[in-house]
Scaffold this active site. Structure first.
Site, PDB file in Angstrom:
ATOM      1  N   LYS A 101      -2.856   5.957  -4.144  1.00  0.00           N
ATOM      2  CA  LYS A 101      -3.920   6.911  -3.824  1.00  0.00           C
ATOM      3  C   LYS A 101      -3.676   8.251  -4.511  1.00  0.00           C
ATOM      4  O   LYS A 101      -2.520   8.664  -4.693  1.00  0.00           O
ATOM      5  CB  LYS A 101      -3.985   7.147  -2.307  1.00  0.00           C
ATOM      6  CG  LYS A 101      -3.953   5.883  -1.466  1.00  0.00           C
ATOM      7  CD  LYS A 101      -3.896   6.180   0.019  1.00  0.00           C
ATOM      8  CE  LYS A 101      -3.549   4.934   0.820  1.00  0.00           C
ATOM      9  NZ  LYS A 101      -2.114   4.587   0.745  1.00  0.00           N
ATOM     10  N   TYR A 118       3.402   9.822  -0.773  1.00  0.00           N
ATOM     11  CA  TYR A 118       4.513   9.182  -0.067  1.00  0.00           C
ATOM     12  C   TYR A 118       5.828   9.353  -0.814  1.00  0.00           C
ATOM     13  O   TYR A 118       6.897   9.167  -0.233  1.00  0.00           O
ATOM     14  CB  TYR A 118       4.257   7.674   0.117  1.00  0.00           C
ATOM     15  CG  TYR A 118       3.036   7.303   0.909  1.00  0.00           C
ATOM     16  CD1 TYR A 118       2.288   8.251   1.619  1.00  0.00           C
ATOM     17  CD2 TYR A 118       2.607   5.979   0.947  1.00  0.00           C
ATOM     18  CE1 TYR A 118       1.170   7.889   2.322  1.00  0.00           C
ATOM     19  CE2 TYR A 118       1.477   5.606   1.657  1.00  0.00           C
ATOM     20  CZ  TYR A 118       0.752   6.568   2.338  1.00  0.00           C
ATOM     21  OH  TYR A 118      -0.373   6.192   3.041  1.00  0.00           O
ATOM     22  N   HIS A 174      -7.333   9.809  -1.348  1.00  0.00           N
ATOM     23  CA  HIS A 174      -6.578   9.790  -0.099  1.00  0.00           C
ATOM     24  C   HIS A 174      -7.333  10.448   1.062  1.00  0.00           C
ATOM     25  O   HIS A 174      -7.337   9.928   2.175  1.00  0.00           O
ATOM     26  CB  HIS A 174      -5.219  10.466  -0.307  1.00  0.00           C
ATOM     27  CG  HIS A 174      -4.160   9.946   0.600  1.00  0.00           C
ATOM     28  ND1 HIS A 174      -2.844   9.832   0.234  1.00  0.00           N
ATOM     29  CD2 HIS A 174      -4.214   9.491   1.877  1.00  0.00           C
ATOM     30  CE1 HIS A 174      -2.132   9.333   1.237  1.00  0.00           C
ATOM     31  NE2 HIS A 174      -2.958   9.134   2.240  1.00  0.00           N
ATOM     32  N   ASP A 205       0.838  -1.202   0.000  1.00  0.00           N
ATOM     33  CA  ASP A 205       0.000   0.000   0.000  1.00  0.00           C
ATOM     34  C   ASP A 205       0.870   1.248   0.000  1.00  0.00           C
ATOM     35  O   ASP A 205       1.580   1.532   0.967  1.00  0.00           O
ATOM     36  CB  ASP A 205      -0.899   0.004   1.243  1.00  0.00           C
ATOM     37  CG  ASP A 205      -1.822   1.213   1.285  1.00  0.00           C
ATOM     38  OD1 ASP A 205      -3.003   1.051   0.935  1.00  0.00           O
ATOM     39  OD2 ASP A 205      -1.359   2.309   1.654  1.00  0.00           O
TER      40      ASP A 205
END
Length: 274
Positions: free
Chosen positions: A73, A48, A106, A43
């Site tokens: 996301k 990120y 998100h 994930d």
């Protein structure tokens, strides 16, 4: 352990979350260790900034792409129909794959009021076969109700902060009634006291397991999808070693009693960082 989403797609119930895992060698080592250990759910998210490393690790792992369930996301600043489609293409390019298994919004960012249009872009991606399943993250019940009322495809997953101090009981029940799986981020209550709590410690001692393993097992037995994050090889392996014991009804009740509806992360009604 596989679960079946509301569109018939199978998804591992336990995976590796990679929030705050650095791009480069750190993310590659974590993902490769997880895949070597037996994880098949990874994930990540655009924000990120480690999608490229995730993709590289998958390609170098020797595990077939079709055997891995990959989630990413769309970030807040990319919400809206056209912007979401563009952001998806960018994530796909960074990951080096031609499809995503699960694509999530998100955060709802209610102040932008774009999440319905964003979700309709996800529906388009699913219709085109570029995404196997779609869903949301950090959505409260009113956000989910709008999606269910104004969109066509029911979300498969709602990924939210969830741990014994924030059991999300009302939200879990709503999701269950609507055939939406709840997926837990921060499942071990990052920065919290849950792993040192005497109830958890006592149950861990009874089973010869660690407190983290007990909490992960609690999630699994409640039916949550769970994605603990770690960059430590021994911890990644420990978090996966949870299929050889079972919590009793009394033990589950003891952990359930720790709920205080206490958040570690932001409230989705207020969080609007772009």
């Amino acid at each position: 352990m596989l679960i079946t989403l509301n569109n018939g797609v199978s998804m591992p119930q336990l995976g590796l979350g990679v929030w705050r895992v650095e791009e480069g060698q750190q993310i590659k080592d974590a993902v490769k260790t997880a895949l070597d250990t037996g994880y098949r759910l990874i994930d990540t998210a655009a924000i990120y900034k480690n999608e490229a490393g995730v993709g590289e690790a998958i390609r170098e792992s020797g595990v077939k792409r079709e055997d891995i369930f990959l989630t990413t996301k769309v970030w807040n600043s990319d919400q809206g129909y056209d912007a979401t489609l563009k952001a998806f293409d960018e994530s796909l390019h960074k990951l080096g794959t031609d499809y995503i298994d699960l694509y999530l919004i998100h955060w709802p960012v209610p102040s932008q009021d774009l999440y319905v249009d964003t979700y309709k872009a996800l529906e388009k991606l699913a219709q085109d076969g570029r995404v196997r399943a779609i869903g949301v993250s950090n959505f409260h019940i009113p956000h989910l109700e709008r999606i269910l009322q104004e969109c066509t495809v029911k979300p498969a997953v709602n990924q939210v902060e969830c741990h014994p101090r924030l059991a999300q009981n009302e939200l879990r029940e709503f999701c269950k009634q609507n055939d939406i799986y709840l997926e837990a981020w921060s499942p071990l209550m990052q920065g919290g006291d849950i792993l040192t709590h005497e109830t958890i410690a006592s149950i861990a001692a009874n089973h010869g397991k660690t407190p983290a393993q007990v909490v992960i097992r609690w999630h699994l037995q409640k039916g949550n999808i769970v994605i603990p994050k770690s960059i430590t090889a021994s911890r990644i392996k420990e978090n996966f070693d949870v299929f050889d014991f079972q919590l009793s009804d009394d033990e589950l009740a003891g952990i359930n009693a720790l709920n205080e509806d206490k958040r570690v992360g932001p409230n989705p009604d207020e969080f609007a960082v772009t």
